[in-house]
Design a protein around this motif. Structure first.
Motif, PDB file in Angstrom:
ATOM      1  N   ALA A 138     -12.251 -24.702  10.406  1.00 20.28           N
ATOM      2  CA  ALA A 138     -12.353 -25.862   9.513  1.00 20.28           C
ATOM      3  C   ALA A 138     -11.474 -25.707   8.268  1.00 20.28           C
ATOM      4  N   SER A 139     -11.399 -24.482   7.758  1.00 18.46           N
ATOM      5  CA  SER A 139     -10.598 -24.317   6.538  1.00 18.46           C
ATOM      6  C   SER A 139      -9.103 -24.476   6.843  1.00 18.46           C
ATOM      7  N   SER A 177      -7.017 -27.246   4.777  1.00 21.25           N
ATOM      8  CA  SER A 177      -5.808 -26.876   4.017  1.00 21.25           C
ATOM      9  C   SER A 177      -4.567 -27.536   4.592  1.00 21.25           C
ATOM     10  N   LEU A 178      -4.546 -27.667   5.912  1.00 25.21           N
ATOM     11  CA  LEU A 178      -3.386 -28.289   6.550  1.00 25.21           C
ATOM     12  C   LEU A 178      -3.234 -29.745   6.119  1.00 25.21           C
ATOM     13  N   THR A 181      -1.469 -22.024   5.480  1.00 21.84           N
ATOM     14  CA  THR A 181      -1.561 -23.321   4.787  1.00 21.84           C
ATOM     15  C   THR A 181      -2.387 -23.218   3.520  1.00 21.84           C
ATOM     16  N   GLN A 182      -3.276 -22.226   3.491  1.00 19.94           N
ATOM     17  CA  GLN A 182      -4.075 -22.057   2.270  1.00 19.94           C
ATOM     18  C   GLN A 182      -3.202 -21.511   1.142  1.00 19.94           C
ATOM     19  N   HIS A 222     -10.230 -27.995  -1.909  1.00 21.13           N
ATOM     20  CA  HIS A 222      -9.513 -28.738  -0.867  1.00 21.13           C
ATOM     21  C   HIS A 222      -8.897 -27.814   0.171  1.00 21.13           C
ATOM     22  N   LEU A 223      -9.034 -26.508  -0.079  1.00 23.26           N
ATOM     23  CA  LEU A 223      -8.360 -25.564   0.818  1.00 23.26           C
ATOM     24  C   LEU A 223      -9.352 -24.760   1.647  1.00 23.26           C
TER      25      LEU A 223
END
Lengths: 668, 342, 159, 289
Positions: D16-17, D21-22, D258-259, D271-272
């Motif tokens: 999910a993270s 982040s993506l 992406t994080q 949001h990340l």
């Protein structure tokens, strides 16, 4: 169809078995029986080898006894034996151009699976030849003088050998070399396999001989720009790059180098493969020929900023009294006339960074074999001491074979020299450092005089041989023994185990490949390359140094990977071919030139702009176009465009081509 | 000396060739000193029966203009062949098929459909097509059959000489007559005009650049704002077929600022006029880029078939294929089949 | 009935494609026996008449082989051939002949494998197209009644 | 160009993270992307070993839907990415597979031509479509001084001849460098993370996880950056277990690339998905905050 003198064509057809090459596929007796039914065929025979003396004798006898006046040989490609049979026709007493060759080997028996279809195809090709030959006429070939001077491109061991051989035979030779010194790859080597004689000991005298030879004009730091003309009469433009040092004045005393504002060498030396450093003004190596300094404008302060005190120039002027340095030197274009050209442009080594698994460029102690050649060389940057980049002596060394070679991801071919030079390096490393040396090989390939014995010797010297394609060179270590070292991971395929061998130094035995600009070069000289990019020889066995462009020969590794003995042999062969061409003094031009029938020409001008050689001009007084025979190369472009059928091409007349097409389509 | 008997006949053509005979004017009267016209349907009242009554070979020469498409034309030319010592194909249509020959570019059914059904000026209700069978049955006379193809005269009967042109200019006709009546007539098969291409006699030939011709853009006459009368039309980008066309006309069209369209046909040795025309035109395109070449062709030569075979479609190699090896034409390059004894 | 075997005339230049055919032989590559090769010095020698003549004499396809652009032994004869070829293709189309029957390929002396592939492919294409003689409505038997077929002769395709 | 986003099961679950982040990164960079309508399971690596044909057909359904709309598909999960690309490759190279898949698609009223859509990994899109230079310009907060161990896993480089080298990829290295990270060069970039062996042959799986963590630690990494949900999961979730087995403390945060990118672009932590990791990752960012 009457011949020129009103005599009917009397055709002899000779079908060759070529051993089983043709006969094993094509039903030759059936083809011969068929040929007998064709118009104007007086005799049709078969023979085991038409190109043999008894085969040729058949033709000669039939010409004399049966008044044969048209000869067809159905055998191999005209590129192979057209000349042979034309000669036989001539010796039999007929004009050699009353001959035609039907290619039923390369184009039929070797490429057709089904014997029946092959036989049908052979019949069609022979019928076409019978139709075509009715329109053949006696022709005279033209002789043009051959300029005896020779151009050799590339000053490695191949070019040097060819140059010396030709110069010793009294020929004027122009030797063009791209780098500032001749010597090529061989000059970088310390020892040569399998005899371990010193490379420079055997090469340097030859390099000096080139310099001193009155018949050789050495043009270094130069590249061929343009090639014009044809066999016997080439005009070549050569661009000589400025070295900013006047060649005639420089005595190679190093005073300029010593006085350069850079106190120590700073830039990677090209000759030392970056293992050693040089200054902006340098002499590539002490045995360089010509022994002349060169300035690299990319790194020289004077060229970069224009604000250098130019101590080199000052020293040359004041200390040596030569005033050889000239910062204003410009590139020069030379035009030379030669009758033959030998290309000896060599190879390049595989770029090892293309295989990131081997870590070249990432791990400082991974070297290419060429770098090691400089490292072990007694005149190299370390004076022949084998040390790692941090100055340590390696305790163990891994040599990875077939880097870039025998690998479908890179180059599929075997580079032929790597096994042997790897053995040589293994020997030298072991001899000088006492290190454990591991060779990682796929197969050992040591064919050559004394080669297998050398391998045997190495086996007894305690060098390790591990059979397996190396997976990776890694600095991922898992035990204290490996710590700080490189680990070679490999599946040892003789014991079926994946091994990790920790080493201090890795040598990548990079393969040989065509030079990056081989394609450009082959266009320049109008020759072909093989699919891999090596220059293509005219015949892999029978004409290995000739090309399809007459007068252009190839020697050395530009034709394919080879070692020094093979290169030297081939260079000698190329020189021999050149001699046989230029010593004859003339060449016979194929009489396939275009001829204008002035009675038919309307002067429409269509052909004029089409001729690539400007051989066609307009005759104002006669109101017709005219062809300069000496300039015509026989492409036939003008013939294909002439709207009046006023131009014909000898040997390729429309009647001949169309009769051939018709004949090819007659057999159902 | 007895006057030589001469006939004229008209097959599929526009009638311009008949005019060409009349255009001889006083020269025709002079010719009549030597010849006697025994058959000329367009001008004089002879009937087919009159010819049939003649002995074979009674006529010295018959000049036939027009191509052959109707069964009637075929019958009459065979009849005339029998009755004449010499057959002369007169004008482009009988020489090569001419403009009517372009009809080979469409199918017979399409032509009939257009003429009798779908053409914009045709009443469609109840119109019928001409049918040889029905007319015979109901009206008691023959309607000739409309053949599938148009043929040049020598694709139907043997022809001795050709007078080219659409129509043949008077000078050519006059010259041809003189040659035929001469003591030693030219060898059979001769085209009675120049043996050089038109450029040879064209006044504009000398305006061609010495370095030859290279064309970046072909234009059609209507696309050129002003044609320069003093420069070779081909050099100006007009598709002038002068280089490939037999001369003899004096470059009349070019003098009228129209490019030559090839009515005199090919020179000796050229098998296919269109191919020869195509080859020289394509060769002088000044581009090596396939896209640019395609553009030049798109813009300048939208209809290659119509351009290069305007007068010679039935004589094209591809059309000749249809007539087959057993037809009239036997390829000249075919070598003898007879066996030579060893 | 014997299956249709197309006849292909190959008009090959001496320096590239003819040599590729030689190399195919030396390499013992097997390809369709339908190809019959005529050697010319340069593809620029080829006259459209040669192509039409081949069709007239019973060829079902014509394959022109020349050196790659830039590689011509005679500088740019292959381009002169290209110009004629492009225009000839247009003409054939107007004759109602499938333009695939005429093919131009640049095949260098070393591209034996390309030659093999092209010949096999071309043979297959021609097999699908059928005999040339049955191709265009124009070339159907002289007077036998035939169903009306649309011909593109003299018309633009989009018309 | 607008892209389709193909989440697959992982990004809606354990990853999910990654998704969070993506999507944040793409929104910040203004790259238009929308979820592929009516997507289904990619066929997955494990299904592939049970029934290849069905697995390929499932993957092909996603391709067919994308092709209808003619857009490239971004598949962030390396397994989805590999399976979808493999399906394309098989369909292109093997006529019989192509035929059987087309038959299956036909029953669903779909068809597939091939070559019209490309399957893209977000790393590929960021590096090659957006470009390193552009990303460097957009960086708000440099990650200067953060020593990152880039880890690609085995799936993103398969089938071979993709957008990066098969054994020594460098795209993520370059991307992370642009963010200011100190990127650690190492030879284990595509070595096995343990994959599903962590669940099936635990001993082997744990050893493979250990090799990577140990090497990262040895090279002084502050964090491992991954591109694959399974890699992230194995290295993060089993870390404690591995520490026990090998009696060695590791404690290395394992993040999605992406994080790191999102942080550099100025995204808010929430949001990340930074809080959704087992080994806490926040301290990495504390270094540069």
């Amino acid at each position: 169809m009457a011949g020129r003198n009103g005599d009917l064509p009397r055709i002899g057809v000779y079908v060759c078995h070529c051993g089983t090459n043709i006969g094993g596929k094509v039903n030759v007796p059936e083809v011969v029986a068929f040929a007998r039914t064709l118009p104007n065929v007086v005799v049709a025979r078969e023979y085991k080898y038409m190109c043999s003396d008894p085969g040729q004798l058949l033709i000669k006898e039939d010409i004399q006894k049966l008044n044969i006046n048209r000869v067809i040989v159905a055998s191999c490609s005209p590129h192979l034996h057209e000349h042979t049979f034309r000669k036989a026709t001539l010796e039999g007493g007929q004009n050699p151009y009353l001959f035609h060759m039907a290619n039923i080997r390369e184009h039929v028996s070797w490429v057709t699976d089904d014997p029946e279809k092959a036989t049908e195809k052979a019949k069609a090709i022979i019928e076409a030849a019978v139709y075509r030959i009715q329109f053949h006429e006696p022709l005279e070939s033209k002789q043009v003088p051959v300029n005896p001077d020779v151009l050799i491109v590339g000053g490695g061991i191949a070019g040097i050998t060819a140059a010396l051989t030709l110069a010793n035979a009294g020929k004027k030779v122009y030797l063009v070399e791209r780098e500032s010194s001749i010597g090529g790859h061989m000059a970088k080597f310390d020892k040569t396999f399998p005899t371990l004689d010193c490379a420079s000991c055997i090469l340097t005298p030859k390099m000096t001989a080139v310099k001193d030879h009155p018949n050789i004009q050495l043009i270094t730091y130069a590249e061929v720009l343009e090639v014009d003309g044809y066999v016997g009469n080439f005009t070549v433009k050569v661009k000589k790059k400025p070295r900013y040092v006047i060649e005639d004045r420089c005595i190679g005393c190093y005073v300029c180098v010593e006085n350069c504002v850079y106190k120590t060498p700073k830039y990677p030396s090209e000759f030392d493969e970056g293992i050693g450093l040089r200054k902006p003004i340098y002499i590539p190596f002490p045995q360089a020929v010509p022994l002349v300094a060169v300035i690299d404008p990319e790194t020289c302060i004077e060229f970069k900023s224009g604000r250098c005190p130019k101590k080199c120039q000052q020293a040359c002027r004041e200390v040596v009294g030569r005033d050889a340095i000239d910062f204003t030197q410009k590139e020069e274009i030379l035009e030379i006339q030669v009758g033959a050209i030998v290309l000896a442009t060599g190879f390049q080594t595989f770029d090892a960074s293309r295989i990131p698994e081997y870590g070249y460029g990432r791990y400082p102690n991974v070297y290419t074999s060429l770098e090691i050649e400089r490292l072990v060389n007694s005149s190299g940057p370390t004076g022949g001491e084998i040390v790692l980049r941090d100055g340590r002596k390696p305790r163990s060394v891994g040599i990875i074979h077939c880097v870039g070679s025998r690998d479908r991801n890179f180059n599929p071919w075997c580079s032929r020299v790597c096994c042997m030079y790897s053995l040589k390096l293994a020997h030298l490393v072991r001899e000088r450092t006492g290190a454990e040396v591991y060779n990682f090989y796929i197969d050992m390939r040591t064919p050559g005089k004394g080669y297998e014995e050398f391998y045997e010797k190495l086996l007894h010297e305690g060098v390790h041989f591990i059979r397996g394609k190396v997976a990776e060179v890694t600095d991922w270590t898992i035990n204290p023994e490996e710590a700080g070292r490189l680990v070679i991971r490999v599946e040892d395929s003789l014991i079926g185990v994946v091994r990790r061998i920790p080493v201090d130094m890795v040598i990548l035995s990079v393969g040989l490949e065509p030079r990056a600009d081989a394609e450009e070069l082959r266009r320049l000289f109008n020759i072909s390359c093989s699919a891999e990019g090596w220059f293509l020889e005219r015949h892999p066995k029978l004409a290995p140094v000739s090309t399809y462009t007459d007068g252009v020969f190839i020697a050395g590794a530009c034709q394919g990977p080879k070692d020094i003995p093979d290169t030297v042999a081939q260079a000698g062969a190329a020189a021999g071919e050149v001699l046989s061409l230029v010593d004859r003094g003339f060449i016979e031009l194929e009489p396939n030139i275009a001829v204008i029938d002035a009675r038919k020409c309307s002067g429409c001008h269509v052909c004029i702009a089409l001729c690539p050689y400007s051989a066609i001009s307009f005759n104002e007084t006669e109101n017709v176009a005219q062809i300069n025979e000496a300039l015509c190369k026989g492409c036939g472009v003008c013939v294909g465009a002439c709207p009046s059928r006023a131009i014909h091409q000898q040997l390729f007349k429309d009647e001949q081509i169309m009769a051939e097409i018709e004949g090819l389509l007659m057999v159902e | 000396m007895a006057k030589k008997k001469v006939g004229f006949y008209w097959c599929a053509s526009c009638g311009g060739c008949e005019e060409a005979v009349v255009d001889l004017a006083e020269d025709l009267l002079a010719a009549l000193e030597q010849i006697e016209i025994v058959f000329w349907p367009v001008a004089m009242d002879f009937k087919r029966e009159d010819v049939e009554k003649m002995a074979d070979g009674e006529i010295f020469a018959t000049f036939i203009n027009g191509a052959v498409r109707l069964s009637e034309q075929e019958e009459i030319v065979h009849l005339l062949r029998r009755k004449s010592q010499v057959i002369v194909a007169f004008g482009a249509c009988s020489h090569m098929g001419g403009i009517p020959g372009l009809a080979n570019g469409v199918q017979r059914e399409q032509i009939l459909d257009y003429y009798y059904h779908s053409g914009p000026t045709v009443e469609t209700n109840g119109s019928v097509e001409p049918d040889p069978g029905i007319t015979k049955k109901e009206h008691g006379f023959d309607l000739p059959e409309f053949y599938r193809h148009v043929r040049a005269l020598d694709q139907v009967i043997d022809v001795d000489y050709y007078i080219p042109g659409c129509a043949p200019p008077p000078a050519i006709v006059k010259g041809a007559l003189a040659q035929l009546l001469a003591e030693e007539p030219p060898p059979p098969g001769t085209v009675l005009a120049s043996s050089h291409a038109l450029c040879h006699e064209c006044e504009l030939n000398e305006t061609k650049p010495a370095e030859g011709i290279r064309i970046k853009e072909f234009k059609r006459p209507h696309q050129v704002e002003k044609i320069d009368p003093n420069t070779c039309l081909l050099v100006q980008g007009l598709v002038c077929l002068g280089p490939v066309t037999r001369g003899g006309c004096g470059a009349l069209c070019v003098k009228g600022r129209m490019p030559c369209t090839g009515c005199f046909g090919p020179l000796d040795g050229v098998q296919d006029f269109g191919a020869a025309a195509l080859s020289f035109v394509a060769s002088i395109i000044d581009s090596n880029d396939p896209h640019e070449i395609e553009r030049i062709l798109d813009e300048g030569i939208p209809d290659p078939l119509g351009t290069f075979y305007l007068y010679s479609l039935p004589k094209s190699l591809l059309f000749q294929k249809l007539l087959g090896r057993n037809g009239k034409k036997v390829a000249e390059s075919r070598p003898r089949k007879e066996k030579v004894e060893a | 009935m014997k299956s249709f075997e197309p006849k292909i005339i190959g008009l090959f230049c001496n320096w590239c494609t003819y040599l590729a055919a030689d190399l195919a032989g030396v390499s013992r590559m097997q390809y369709a026996p339908n190809l019959r090769i005529v050697r010319v010095m340069c593809s620029g020698r080829i006259h459209p008449e040669h192509v039409l003549w081949a069709f007239e004499n019973g060829a079902d396809g014509v394959l022109i082989g020349g050196c790659h652009p830039g590689d011509c032994h005679y500088i740019e004869g292959n381009f002169k051939n290209l110009r004629r070829y492009l225009l000839l293709k247009r003409l054939l189309k107007q004759f109602g002949i499938d333009e695939r029957r005429l093919r131009l390929e640049w095949i260098s002396a070393s591209e034996a494998d390309k030659l093999r592939r092209v010949v096999d492919e071309f043979t297959e294409t021609l097999r699908e197209l059928g005999p040339f003689a049955q191709e265009a409505p124009l070339f159907q038997a002289a007077e036998s009644p035939s169903p009306i077929q649309k011909s593109t002769l003299g018309m633009k395709e989009e018309d | 160009m607008e892209y389709f986003y193909y989440p697959g099961c992982s990004l809606k679950g354990t990853g999910a993270s990654y998704e969070k982040s993506l999507l944040e990164v793409f929104a910040l960079l203004g790259i238009p992307m929308k979820e592929l309508p009516d997507w289904n399971c990619c066929g997955a690596t494990s299904y592939m070993s049970i029934d290849e044909e069905v697995a390929l057909a499932m993957a092909a359904r996603n391709l067919a839907i994308a092709e209808e709309n003619g857009r490239d598909v971004i598949a962030p999960c390396s397994a989805c990415y590999m399976v979808l690309r493999k399906t394309q490759k098989y369909m292109k190279e093997y006529a019989h597979i192509r035929q059987s898949i087309l038959n299956a698609l036909k029953k669903a009223g779909l068809t597939y031509h091939g070559d019209r859509v490309r399957i893209r990994h977000p790393l590929d899109v960021l590096v090659n479509d957006v470009g390193i230079a552009e990303i460097r310009k957009r960086v708000q907060r440099s990650l200067n001084g953060v020593r990152v161990f880039p880890y690609y896993g085995c799936l993103i480089v398969r089938p071979k001849n993709g957008f990066d080298h098969a054994t020594y990829p460098t795209s993520m290295d370059r991307l992370l460098e642009a963010l200011g990270c100190e990127v650690i060069d190492h030879p284990l970039k595509t070595k096995c993370c343990g994959g599903s062996l962590t669940g099936t042959l635990e001993e082997v799986g744990m050893r493979l996880v250990y090799i990577l963590l140990k090497e990262a630690k040895k090279r002084g990494s502050h964090a491992i950056a991954t591109v694959c949900p399974l890699c992230q999961f194995n290295l993060d979730a089993y870390q404690e277990k591995v520490e026990k087995i090998y009696s060695e403390s590791l404690g290395i945060p394992v993040m999605y690339f992406t994080q790191l990118l999102g942080y550099a672009l100025g995204a808010e932590d929430s949001h990340l998905g930074l809080e959704q990791h087992i080994v806490p990752v926040q301290e990495v960012f504390e270094m540069v905050r």
